[in-house]
Scaffold this motif. Sequence first.
Motif, PDB file in Angstrom:
ATOM      1  N   SER A 145       0.818  -1.216   0.000  1.00  0.00           N
ATOM      2  CA  SER A 145       0.000   0.000   0.000  1.00  0.00           C
ATOM      3  C   SER A 145       0.851   1.267   0.000  1.00  0.00           C
ATOM      4  O   SER A 145       0.341   2.359  -0.247  1.00  0.00           O
ATOM      5  CB  SER A 145      -0.945   0.009   1.204  1.00  0.00           C
ATOM      6  OG  SER A 145      -0.210   0.086   2.409  1.00  0.00           O
ATOM      7  N   LEU A 205      -3.228  -5.128  -5.251  1.00  0.00           N
ATOM      8  CA  LEU A 205      -2.139  -4.151  -5.350  1.00  0.00           C
ATOM      9  C   LEU A 205      -0.950  -4.721  -6.107  1.00  0.00           C
ATOM     10  O   LEU A 205      -0.261  -3.985  -6.833  1.00  0.00           O
ATOM     11  CB  LEU A 205      -1.708  -3.686  -3.957  1.00  0.00           C
ATOM     12  CG  LEU A 205      -2.695  -2.772  -3.232  1.00  0.00           C
ATOM     13  CD1 LEU A 205      -2.105  -2.262  -1.924  1.00  0.00           C
ATOM     14  CD2 LEU A 205      -3.113  -1.593  -4.104  1.00  0.00           C
ATOM     15  N   SER A 220       1.013   3.557  -7.438  1.00  0.00           N
ATOM     16  CA  SER A 220       0.497   2.999  -8.683  1.00  0.00           C
ATOM     17  C   SER A 220       0.454   4.106  -9.732  1.00  0.00           C
ATOM     18  O   SER A 220       0.532   5.289  -9.409  1.00  0.00           O
ATOM     19  CB  SER A 220      -0.907   2.429  -8.488  1.00  0.00           C
ATOM     20  OG  SER A 220      -0.866   1.275  -7.695  1.00  0.00           O
ATOM     21  N   ASN A 232      -6.559   1.302  -5.128  1.00  0.00           N
ATOM     22  CA  ASN A 232      -5.791   2.249  -4.326  1.00  0.00           C
ATOM     23  C   ASN A 232      -6.704   3.251  -3.630  1.00  0.00           C
ATOM     24  O   ASN A 232      -7.828   3.502  -4.069  1.00  0.00           O
ATOM     25  CB  ASN A 232      -4.770   2.998  -5.186  1.00  0.00           C
ATOM     26  CG  ASN A 232      -3.632   2.097  -5.616  1.00  0.00           C
ATOM     27  OD1 ASN A 232      -3.648   1.544  -6.701  1.00  0.00           O
ATOM     28  ND2 ASN A 232      -2.643   1.938  -4.762  1.00  0.00           N
TER      29      ASN A 232
END
Length: 378
Positions: free
Chosen positions: A104, A215, A108, A116
């Motif tokens: 996290s 993710l 991105s 996200n």
Amino acid sequence: MSSWTPNSFIERGTAEGFQEDFLQSLVAEGRKLTERGLPALFTLGHLAAICDVPFGFLHDIVSRRSDPYRVFLIKKKAGGLRRITVPSAPLQVVQRWLHTEILSRQPSHPCSQAFNQGCSPIKNAQQHCSSKWLVKIDVENFFESVSERQVYRVFKRIGFRSLLCFELSRLCTRIVKGTRQPSAASLQNRDRYSIKAYRNENVGCLPQGAPTSPLLANLVCFDLDIRMNALAGEFACSYTRYADDIVFSARDFDRLKARKLIDLVVGIFAEYGFKRSLRKTIVVPPGARRLVTGLLVDGAKVKLQKRFREAIELHLHYAAKHGIARHCEHRKFRSLFGFRNHLHGLITYAESVDPKFGARCRSEFEALPWGAIGMIDL
């Protein structure tokens, strides 16, 4: 899951008989990781201790001697079946830690609109408002197309040791029967990391249902998003990717350009091990209804589909007319609370897209005679 400090680490390592030089090298590595906002993580045993799970349990997963997943199939809205793969409780603890503490914290691509913080189907659709043309392409079997090798490269890019990257890639993937390709083990220096138990040559893939998969898929696709966004620039298009759902939109376009764009996308897909879904490759011309992640993008603002609005209105109408219990029985809801939760969710989403319509529905929702069920917070 206590925080890492160099002094306590050296003290404990010395007490366990490790050499001072070795411990100092780990401290230097740990400082580099923490300076980048990452946890100081060195080995599989270290991860087991942090997450309070047995080392042998993780070692068996990495060795592919254990497959601690529960697999079941659910029906897709568009037809067909989707395989959902849920990890066991101890593995979920580890994967959630990796998700929160490592994945996290990685950026991105801005064109990636799913998974996200701050991303949503609404934000994704807004990028394509006022378009005249849409080119929509889905990746077939998206998660299962992301290989163990690609996951290994993500952890390597983040900055962890090669052996640990390999072990993490195994913890976040599983083998699907029928696949036999070189695994992430081939990316290691095997003369240095000659762990016989790790020499399973079958390649793993991301399991849909694991906390780490969304993710990791985004991070694997970072370079793909760069390529696609550059391609969009060449065609004067806007580009977004919502998981496996890729959309290009433009105002000045034609079918010849659309075919050329699709051919180039398919070529880029092949470089990343992806295939397009032929059934979900769609060119939407002017005059046709333009939908992106379930929302209309014909005008300057996103709009709810008519059938979505009608679904809410029908629930509200018949629940008020015939009673909540009778409506639930007719529509085959398992419980009154389940129906209330479902309708509450629909209205909440409507409020985020169309506040005026959503507020009217909310008022009617709260006016229904929920009784004791209405006392339960949603």
